[in-house]
Design a protein around this motif. Structure first.
Motif, PDB file in Angstrom:
ATOM      1  N   ARG A   1       0.847  -1.196   0.000  1.00  0.00           N
ATOM      2  CA  ARG A   1       0.000   0.000   0.000  1.00  0.00           C
ATOM      3  C   ARG A   1       0.880   1.244   0.000  1.00  0.00           C
ATOM      4  NH1 ARG A   1      -3.715  -1.217   5.108  1.00  0.00           N
ATOM      5  NH2 ARG A   1      -1.629  -1.248   5.966  1.00  0.00           N
ATOM      6  N   PRO A   2       0.695   2.152  -0.983  1.00  0.00           N
ATOM      7  CA  PRO A   2       1.552   3.339  -1.078  1.00  0.00           C
ATOM      8  C   PRO A   2       1.120   4.450  -0.128  1.00  0.00           C
ATOM      9  CG  PRO A   2      -0.006   3.319  -2.887  1.00  0.00           C
ATOM     10  CD  PRO A   2      -0.222   2.030  -2.114  1.00  0.00           C
ATOM     11  N   TYR A   3       2.125   5.228   0.289  1.00  0.00           N
ATOM     12  CA  TYR A   3       1.895   6.415   1.104  1.00  0.00           C
ATOM     13  C   TYR A   3       2.633   7.571   0.437  1.00  0.00           C
ATOM     14  CZ  TYR A   3      -0.112   3.287   4.461  1.00  0.00           C
ATOM     15  OH  TYR A   3      -0.917   2.355   5.055  1.00  0.00           O
ATOM     16  N   PRO A   4       1.895   8.416  -0.300  1.00  0.00           N
ATOM     17  CA  PRO A   4       2.531   9.550  -0.988  1.00  0.00           C
ATOM     18  C   PRO A   4       3.178  10.511   0.013  1.00  0.00           C
ATOM     19  CG  PRO A   4       0.269   9.228  -1.743  1.00  0.00           C
ATOM     20  CD  PRO A   4       0.474   8.346  -0.544  1.00  0.00           C
ATOM     21  N   PRO A   5       4.103  11.346  -0.468  1.00  0.00           N
ATOM     22  CA  PRO A   5       4.753  12.313   0.428  1.00  0.00           C
ATOM     23  C   PRO A   5       3.711  13.124   1.202  1.00  0.00           C
ATOM     24  CG  PRO A   5       5.766  12.365  -1.742  1.00  0.00           C
ATOM     25  CD  PRO A   5       4.565  11.462  -1.848  1.00  0.00           C
ATOM     26  N   GLY A   6       3.965  13.289   2.482  1.00  0.00           N
ATOM     27  CA  GLY A   6       3.069  14.059   3.327  1.00  0.00           C
ATOM     28  C   GLY A   6       1.972  13.232   3.979  1.00  0.00           C
ATOM     29  N   LEU A   7       1.769  11.991   3.521  1.00  0.00           N
ATOM     30  CA  LEU A   7       0.742  11.128   4.112  1.00  0.00           C
ATOM     31  C   LEU A   7       1.425  10.113   5.014  1.00  0.00           C
ATOM     32  CD1 LEU A   7      -2.273  10.360   4.206  1.00  0.00           C
ATOM     33  CD2 LEU A   7      -1.814   8.789   2.309  1.00  0.00           C
ATOM     34  N   SER A   8       1.094  10.127   6.275  1.00  0.00           N
ATOM     35  CA  SER A   8       1.704   9.217   7.242  1.00  0.00           C
ATOM     36  C   SER A   8       0.952   7.896   7.283  1.00  0.00           C
ATOM     37  CB  SER A   8       1.690   9.829   8.644  1.00  0.00           C
ATOM     38  OG  SER A   8       2.452  11.005   8.665  1.00  0.00           O
ATOM     39  N   ALA A   9       1.712   6.846   7.479  1.00  0.00           N
ATOM     40  CA  ALA A   9       1.105   5.520   7.632  1.00  0.00           C
ATOM     41  C   ALA A   9       0.511   5.399   9.025  1.00  0.00           C
ATOM     42  CB  ALA A   9       2.153   4.443   7.433  1.00  0.00           C
ATOM     43  N   PRO A  10      -0.577   4.652   9.159  1.00  0.00           N
ATOM     44  CA  PRO A  10      -1.122   4.422  10.502  1.00  0.00           C
ATOM     45  C   PRO A  10      -0.157   3.567  11.318  1.00  0.00           C
ATOM     46  CG  PRO A  10      -2.374   3.216   8.830  1.00  0.00           C
ATOM     47  CD  PRO A  10      -1.342   4.003   8.118  1.00  0.00           C
ATOM     48  N   SER A  11      -0.314   3.569  12.611  1.00  0.00           N
ATOM     49  CA  SER A  11       0.530   2.729  13.461  1.00  0.00           C
ATOM     50  C   SER A  11      -0.249   1.490  13.875  1.00  0.00           C
ATOM     51  CB  SER A  11       0.988   3.514  14.687  1.00  0.00           C
ATOM     52  OG  SER A  11      -0.134   3.894  15.454  1.00  0.00           O
ATOM     53  N   GLY A  12       0.469   0.526  14.403  1.00  0.00           N
ATOM     54  CA  GLY A  12      -0.159  -0.686  14.892  1.00  0.00           C
ATOM     55  C   GLY A  12      -0.349  -1.731  13.807  1.00  0.00           C
ATOM     56  N   ALA A  13      -0.975  -2.805  14.199  1.00  0.00           N
ATOM     57  CA  ALA A  13      -1.187  -3.939  13.301  1.00  0.00           C
ATOM     58  C   ALA A  13      -2.371  -3.681  12.370  1.00  0.00           C
ATOM     59  CB  ALA A  13      -1.422  -5.199  14.109  1.00  0.00           C
ATOM     60  N   TYR A  14      -2.334  -4.312  11.205  1.00  0.00           N
ATOM     61  CA  TYR A  14      -3.443  -4.297  10.257  1.00  0.00           C
ATOM     62  C   TYR A  14      -3.930  -5.737  10.124  1.00  0.00           C
ATOM     63  CZ  TYR A  14      -5.939  -4.279   5.839  1.00  0.00           C
ATOM     64  OH  TYR A  14      -6.893  -4.455   4.866  1.00  0.00           O
ATOM     65  N   GLY A  15      -5.238  -5.933  10.187  1.00  0.00           N
ATOM     66  CA  GLY A  15      -5.800  -7.270  10.004  1.00  0.00           C
ATOM     67  C   GLY A  15      -5.716  -8.147  11.237  1.00  0.00           C
ATOM     68  N   ALA A  16      -5.640  -7.543  12.412  1.00  0.00           N
ATOM     69  CA  ALA A  16      -5.502  -8.294  13.665  1.00  0.00           C
ATOM     70  C   ALA A  16      -6.851  -8.837  14.117  1.00  0.00           C
ATOM     71  CB  ALA A  16      -4.879  -7.406  14.737  1.00  0.00           C
ATOM     72  N   ASP A  17      -7.407  -9.743  13.331  1.00  0.00           N
ATOM     73  CA  ASP A  17      -8.720 -10.322  13.595  1.00  0.00           C
ATOM     74  C   ASP A  17      -8.567 -11.808  13.913  1.00  0.00           C
ATOM     75  OD1 ASP A  17     -11.303 -11.309  13.594  1.00  0.00           O
ATOM     76  OD2 ASP A  17     -11.869 -10.358  11.704  1.00  0.00           O
ATOM     77  N   PRO A  18      -8.648 -12.179  15.194  1.00  0.00           N
ATOM     78  CA  PRO A  18      -8.452 -13.584  15.572  1.00  0.00           C
ATOM     79  C   PRO A  18      -9.379 -14.550  14.841  1.00  0.00           C
ATOM     80  CG  PRO A  18      -8.548 -12.202  17.524  1.00  0.00           C
ATOM     81  CD  PRO A  18      -8.917 -11.332  16.357  1.00  0.00           C
ATOM     82  N   ALA A  19     -10.586 -14.132  14.528  1.00  0.00           N
ATOM     83  CA  ALA A  19     -11.531 -15.026  13.850  1.00  0.00           C
ATOM     84  C   ALA A  19     -11.003 -15.477  12.491  1.00  0.00           C
ATOM     85  CB  ALA A  19     -12.879 -14.338  13.690  1.00  0.00           C
ATOM     86  N   MET A  20     -10.235 -14.640  11.830  1.00  0.00           N
ATOM     87  CA  MET A  20      -9.679 -14.991  10.520  1.00  0.00           C
ATOM     88  C   MET A  20      -8.619 -16.079  10.627  1.00  0.00           C
ATOM     89  SD  MET A  20     -11.102 -13.387   8.109  1.00  0.00           S
ATOM     90  CE  MET A  20     -12.652 -12.632   8.488  1.00  0.00           C
ATOM     91  N   PHE A  21      -7.964 -16.166  11.777  1.00  0.00           N
ATOM     92  CA  PHE A  21      -6.883 -17.128  11.972  1.00  0.00           C
ATOM     93  C   PHE A  21      -7.360 -18.453  12.552  1.00  0.00           C
ATOM     94  CE2 PHE A  21      -4.706 -13.183  11.503  1.00  0.00           C
ATOM     95  CZ  PHE A  21      -3.438 -13.486  11.046  1.00  0.00           C
ATOM     96  N   ALA A  22      -8.581 -18.510  13.048  1.00  0.00           N
ATOM     97  CA  ALA A  22      -9.072 -19.670  13.794  1.00  0.00           C
ATOM     98  C   ALA A  22      -8.985 -20.976  13.008  1.00  0.00           C
ATOM     99  CB  ALA A  22     -10.499 -19.429  14.261  1.00  0.00           C
ATOM    100  N   ALA A  23      -9.245 -20.968  11.710  1.00  0.00           N
ATOM    101  CA  ALA A  23      -9.223 -22.194  10.910  1.00  0.00           C
ATOM    102  C   ALA A  23      -7.833 -22.818  10.834  1.00  0.00           C
ATOM    103  CB  ALA A  23      -9.734 -21.909   9.502  1.00  0.00           C
ATOM    104  N   LEU A  24      -6.804 -22.056  11.175  1.00  0.00           N
ATOM    105  CA  LEU A  24      -5.442 -22.579  11.138  1.00  0.00           C
ATOM    106  C   LEU A  24      -5.104 -23.413  12.365  1.00  0.00           C
ATOM    107  CD1 LEU A  24      -3.675 -19.303   9.966  1.00  0.00           C
ATOM    108  CD2 LEU A  24      -4.099 -21.341   8.565  1.00  0.00           C
TER     109      LEU A  24
END
Length: 193
Positions: free
Chosen positions: A117-140
């Protein structure tokens, strides 16, 4: 310099895992990590990086199977892509603020996260994890899955990436070692099937 490795967690029958590996023509070590759960550890090209996404797609094609590609980069950040029916259904990035420099066609510098995902000059990236949804990992995982511990593990980017990976796998009730190692170490373990 920290740890870097790429591994895959596949669910399902060993015969299907072996068949998908044969189609991929990649050299891998397959190690059981729980009943019906397999660490697939591919050999790195030039000893540096192993392609995992295409193989994870193939491993997820068997009916009822899911696969996850894990990419730990220099102990700083981890990317996980989850696959079902040969397609990605979820992405996880342990730290969205970790950006790399790329250049566009006009030689302009752009910053991107490890999901591309691109972040053009002047646009800051969010902090923390992305996609931290335990339900998505449960099948593993295999029962009993510690959902509270999984939620905490997915949301802790202050940990070293390999420690966070270990915590996620532990919460899923899996043998962590084979999924947090390199091809060379997996081969040397003698645990391959």
């Amino acid at each position: 310099m920290g740890s870097s490795y790429q591994t895959i967690l596949a669910t399902g029958d060993l015969a299907h895992v072996r068949a998908a590996v044969a189609v991929s023509q990649q050299e891998v070590v397959i190690i059981p990590v729980a009943e019906g759960r397999w660490a697939v550890v591919p050999m790195q090209k030039a000893g540096i990086y192993a392609e995992t996404e295409n193989l994870a797609e193939l491993l997820s094609l068997a009916q009822g199977s899911v696969a996850a590609s894990f990419d730990v980069f220099d102990s700083d950040v981890m990317v996980v892509k989850l696959f079902r029916d040969g397609r990605s259904y979820h992405e996880y990035l342990s730290d969205q603020a970790y950006l790399v420099e790329l250049w566009d066609d006009d030689d302009n510098e752009i910053l991107v996260d490890l999901l591309g995902r691109p972040y053009p000059p002047g646009l800051s990236a969010p902090s923390g994890a992305y996609g931290a949804d335990p339900a998505m990992f449960a099948a593993l995982g295999v029962e009993p899955i510690d959902e509270a511990q999984l939620d905490v593990a997915l949301s802790r980017p202050e940990l070293r990436a390999e420690e966070q990976h270990h915590a996620i796998l532990h919460a899923l009730n899996l043998d962590c070692g084979p999924l947090t190692t390199s091809f060379e170490k997996a081969t040397a373990s003698g645990l391959g099937v």
